[in-house]
Structure formats: C-alpha cells, structure tokens
Scaffold this motif. Sequence first.
Motif, PDB file in Angstrom:
ATOM      1  N   GLY A 140       3.860  13.564 -20.779  1.00  0.00           N
ATOM      2  CA  GLY A 140       2.408  13.550 -20.722  1.00  0.00           C
ATOM      3  C   GLY A 140       1.777  12.195 -20.507  1.00  0.00           C
ATOM      4  N   TRP A 141       2.538  11.252 -19.887  1.00  0.00           N
ATOM      5  CA  TRP A 141       1.926   9.946 -19.610  1.00  0.00           C
ATOM      6  C   TRP A 141       0.967  10.104 -18.436  1.00  0.00           C
ATOM      7  CZ3 TRP A 141       1.271   6.360 -22.866  1.00  0.00           C
ATOM      8  CH2 TRP A 141       0.911   5.068 -22.482  1.00  0.00           C
ATOM      9  N   TYR A 142       0.436   9.017 -17.950  1.00  0.00           N
ATOM     10  CA  TYR A 142      -0.617   9.068 -16.943  1.00  0.00           C
ATOM     11  C   TYR A 142      -0.063   8.997 -15.517  1.00  0.00           C
ATOM     12  CZ  TYR A 142      -3.275   7.629 -21.084  1.00  0.00           C
ATOM     13  OH  TYR A 142      -3.807   7.545 -22.342  1.00  0.00           O
ATOM     14  N   ASP A 143      -0.752   9.685 -14.643  1.00  0.00           N
ATOM     15  CA  ASP A 143      -0.528   9.550 -13.210  1.00  0.00           C
ATOM     16  C   ASP A 143      -1.628   8.644 -12.692  1.00  0.00           C
ATOM     17  OD1 ASP A 143       0.258   9.816 -10.606  1.00  0.00           O
ATOM     18  OD2 ASP A 143      -0.631  11.805 -10.330  1.00  0.00           O
ATOM     19  N   VAL A 144      -1.274   7.419 -12.303  1.00  0.00           N
ATOM     20  CA  VAL A 144      -2.263   6.417 -11.904  1.00  0.00           C
ATOM     21  C   VAL A 144      -2.528   6.509 -10.409  1.00  0.00           C
ATOM     22  CG1 VAL A 144      -2.795   3.953 -11.798  1.00  0.00           C
ATOM     23  CG2 VAL A 144      -1.609   4.889 -13.788  1.00  0.00           C
ATOM     24  N   LEU A 145      -3.803   6.590 -10.044  1.00  0.00           N
ATOM     25  CA  LEU A 145      -4.211   6.715  -8.649  1.00  0.00           C
ATOM     26  C   LEU A 145      -5.106   5.536  -8.272  1.00  0.00           C
ATOM     27  CD1 LEU A 145      -5.411  10.441  -8.849  1.00  0.00           C
ATOM     28  CD2 LEU A 145      -3.093   9.631  -8.375  1.00  0.00           C
ATOM     29  N   LEU A 146      -4.844   4.928  -7.143  1.00  0.00           N
ATOM     30  CA  LEU A 146      -5.726   3.905  -6.593  1.00  0.00           C
ATOM     31  C   LEU A 146      -6.669   4.594  -5.613  1.00  0.00           C
ATOM     32  CD1 LEU A 146      -3.287   0.921  -5.912  1.00  0.00           C
ATOM     33  CD2 LEU A 146      -4.681   1.371  -7.935  1.00  0.00           C
ATOM     34  N   CYS A 147      -7.963   4.518  -5.892  1.00  0.00           N
ATOM     35  CA  CYS A 147      -8.944   5.256  -5.087  1.00  0.00           C
ATOM     36  C   CYS A 147     -10.002   4.317  -4.523  1.00  0.00           C
ATOM     37  CB  CYS A 147      -9.628   6.331  -5.940  1.00  0.00           C
ATOM     38  SG  CYS A 147      -8.491   7.505  -6.704  1.00  0.00           S
ATOM     39  N   GLY A 148     -10.278   4.462  -3.236  1.00  0.00           N
ATOM     40  CA  GLY A 148     -11.297   3.640  -2.610  1.00  0.00           C
ATOM     41  C   GLY A 148     -11.515   4.051  -1.173  1.00  0.00           C
ATOM     42  N   PRO A 149     -12.537   3.503  -0.543  1.00  0.00           N
ATOM     43  CA  PRO A 149     -12.839   3.886   0.836  1.00  0.00           C
ATOM     44  C   PRO A 149     -11.930   3.265   1.881  1.00  0.00           C
ATOM     45  CG  PRO A 149     -14.394   2.242   0.076  1.00  0.00           C
ATOM     46  CD  PRO A 149     -13.538   2.590  -1.106  1.00  0.00           C
ATOM     47  N   GLY A 150     -11.143   2.261   1.482  1.00  0.00           N
ATOM     48  CA  GLY A 150     -10.269   1.594   2.442  1.00  0.00           C
ATOM     49  C   GLY A 150      -9.680   0.338   1.854  1.00  0.00           C
ATOM     50  N   PRO A 151      -8.933  -0.445   2.635  1.00  0.00           N
ATOM     51  CA  PRO A 151      -8.328  -1.678   2.135  1.00  0.00           C
ATOM     52  C   PRO A 151      -9.391  -2.596   1.537  1.00  0.00           C
ATOM     53  CG  PRO A 151      -7.499  -1.146   4.316  1.00  0.00           C
ATOM     54  CD  PRO A 151      -8.652  -0.225   4.077  1.00  0.00           C
ATOM     55  N   VAL A 152      -9.033  -3.285   0.463  1.00  0.00           N
ATOM     56  CA  VAL A 152      -9.977  -4.174  -0.196  1.00  0.00           C
ATOM     57  C   VAL A 152      -9.253  -5.442  -0.626  1.00  0.00           C
ATOM     58  CG1 VAL A 152      -9.579  -3.141  -2.480  1.00  0.00           C
ATOM     59  CG2 VAL A 152     -11.740  -4.312  -2.002  1.00  0.00           C
ATOM     60  N   GLN A 153      -9.959  -6.544  -0.544  1.00  0.00           N
ATOM     61  CA  GLN A 153      -9.397  -7.825  -0.959  1.00  0.00           C
ATOM     62  C   GLN A 153      -9.565  -7.980  -2.459  1.00  0.00           C
ATOM     63  OE1 GLN A 153      -7.917  -9.590   1.412  1.00  0.00           O
ATOM     64  NE2 GLN A 153      -7.158 -11.218   0.080  1.00  0.00           N
ATOM     65  N   VAL A 154      -8.469  -8.149  -3.170  1.00  0.00           N
ATOM     66  CA  VAL A 154      -8.490  -8.332  -4.617  1.00  0.00           C
ATOM     67  C   VAL A 154      -7.845  -9.676  -4.915  1.00  0.00           C
ATOM     68  CG1 VAL A 154      -7.845  -7.389  -6.853  1.00  0.00           C
ATOM     69  CG2 VAL A 154      -8.299  -5.844  -4.938  1.00  0.00           C
ATOM     70  N   GLY A 155      -8.667 -10.687  -5.109  1.00  0.00           N
ATOM     71  CA  GLY A 155      -8.132 -12.032  -5.268  1.00  0.00           C
ATOM     72  C   GLY A 155      -7.393 -12.423  -4.005  1.00  0.00           C
ATOM     73  N   PRO A 156      -6.160 -12.902  -4.134  1.00  0.00           N
ATOM     74  CA  PRO A 156      -5.396 -13.306  -2.941  1.00  0.00           C
ATOM     75  C   PRO A 156      -4.670 -12.136  -2.269  1.00  0.00           C
ATOM     76  CG  PRO A 156      -4.153 -13.826  -4.902  1.00  0.00           C
ATOM     77  CD  PRO A 156      -5.460 -13.257  -5.380  1.00  0.00           C
TER      78      PRO A 156
END
Length: 315
Positions: free
Chosen positions: A34-50
């Motif tokens: 019962g741990w978590y299923d982690v999903l990355l959600c967004g409209p498209g590629p994004v710059q996160v720091g470097p």
Amino acid sequence: MPTVALLTAGHPLHFELAVACEIFGNPPREATEGWYDVLLCGPGPVQVGPFTVEPEHGLERLAGADTVIVPACADIDEPPQTELIEAVRAAHESGARVASLCTGAFLLGAAGLLDGRRATTHWAHAAALSARHPQAVVDPEVLYTDNGSVLTAAGKAAAVDLCLHLIHLDHGATIANSVARRLVMPPHRPGGQAQFVATPMQVTGDHALTGLLTWVQQRLDQPLTVTDMARKVNTSPRHLGRQFQSVIGQTPIQWLLTQRVRRAQELLEATDESIEAVARATGMGTATTLRRQFKRIVGVPPDSYRRAFRSAKPA
C-alpha cells in the motif's frame, strides 16, 4: 495503491520537488504494502534548477490522484498560469488531498483553496500571500497547516515535516518514523511549532550595539535588566530602547528573552539537563517562567521540543 501526483509546471524549485520524490517514492522496509504510486504531472518539459524534467502525465491526471503535491515556485510575482489553477482546483473538487510546499501556497491561493482556511508559507513571503489572498488566514509562524483536504507548509525543512505528516496520517507513526530515520530527521515536529527564525539583526561591526549584544549573550545565565544593558554602553534605558527598535526591531527585553530561549533550545537539544537546570542556565529563574516564555516564542513547550529534537535515533 494510493497515488501522489507531483505538479511539475511553472517554475518549481528543485529541492521541494526532489524531497517529495524521495519521501513518497521510496518505501521503507516496514511498508510491506500500500505504498504510494508517484506521478509526475505537467503540461510539458520544465526546467527545475539545472535539470529538465519530463512529466509522465498531463495536468488532467491530477484529478484522479489521491494526493496532489504543489512544490515551491521560484517566482511569486508571476501569476500562476490559468491551466495550472484550473487543474489544481479540479483535483480538489474531485476529492484529492492538495498540499503545497513553501511558495506553492500561492497557486493554492489562486485556485481559491485557501479562502477561509488557515495557511502558511515561508515567513519571508507570508505578508505577500496574505495581501494577495486576503480571505486566507495566513499564519507566518507555524511549520505547516492541515485543513484536512488542503495542507500548506512553510520553508524547505517544513516541507519535509509536512510530507512526514502525510505519511503519519496514511501509515501511522512507526512508518513515518522509519522514513524520518532514513532522512536523519526528527520523526515528527508538530505543525503548530514555530518556524524557528531568529530575529534578523543588521548590526555592523562598528555599531554601538555590537559589543553589547556579545556581552549580554555571554551572561544569559545572569539576571540582567535593561538598566544593566544601558549602563554597559553609557546611555539611558530610553535611548537604548530606541536603538534596539531601530536596528533590531525589538525592545531590549524582547531581544533578551529571545536570546534566553535560543540558548534554552541549544541546551535542550544537546544536554540531558532538567528543565529547572536549563531555566537557571538561561537566566529564566524557574521552570515555570521558562515554559511560559518558551511556549510563547517557539510555539511548543520545552519538553515537547526536546522530545522532537532528541527522539530520532539511528535505526
């Protein structure tokens, strides 16, 4: 398996996004199911720091998640995009638990999720959040707030606290403490605990107060008064008060009490001295006085503070 959707859009800060991925994406040994299923959600590629992050899912996936995490945004002056506001609002309306980390609260505010609710963000941005969303009840002092379906966290360390709080709610204290041990973190800090921000002091090396502050901090175990402090710098208590307000933003007594409490924090974390002994060592006199002033400034009693900061033991 419950889903945790991480919003990767706008200008997210990499620390908060990485923390959420680490905490929710790596189950401890004790979590057998019962741990978590982690999903990355967004409209498209994004710059996160470097780094450039490629979300696996679109924004529409937020609405089907059990929990939505909104990381901090790098630019609070830029209004959130309409599509992000609508996606977060739709997720909440569909029953998702929505949590913001640090300045992610500004997106929750834009979505109307903070209206009539208690909220927080990093202390440096709390006034801006309150001004932009006046219907929110912004508390700049606490680590995080929990309104059930809407949660907010303060700065970076508080983001970890909120994530551990969510695990505590979902899996209990044992599992949350196991995750905390892996992170070498205290197992739980109450959300109502203060953000532990020392009062900013802009005192240059040649300022008249510089020597006085050092002198006082070396004598916190002594019953100092404002008169004693004024005498040390050859001035009147009234003039000293004006200097403190101008330079430090507090009265001499307020500053002195804050320093006594800060020293008490150090002793509670690093020693096994009794509360009575800590009170004497910090010039508070009695345990009753220490408890009253500590609770007022820090937000939790000294006993609770010690348990939180000394209860994380190696696995």
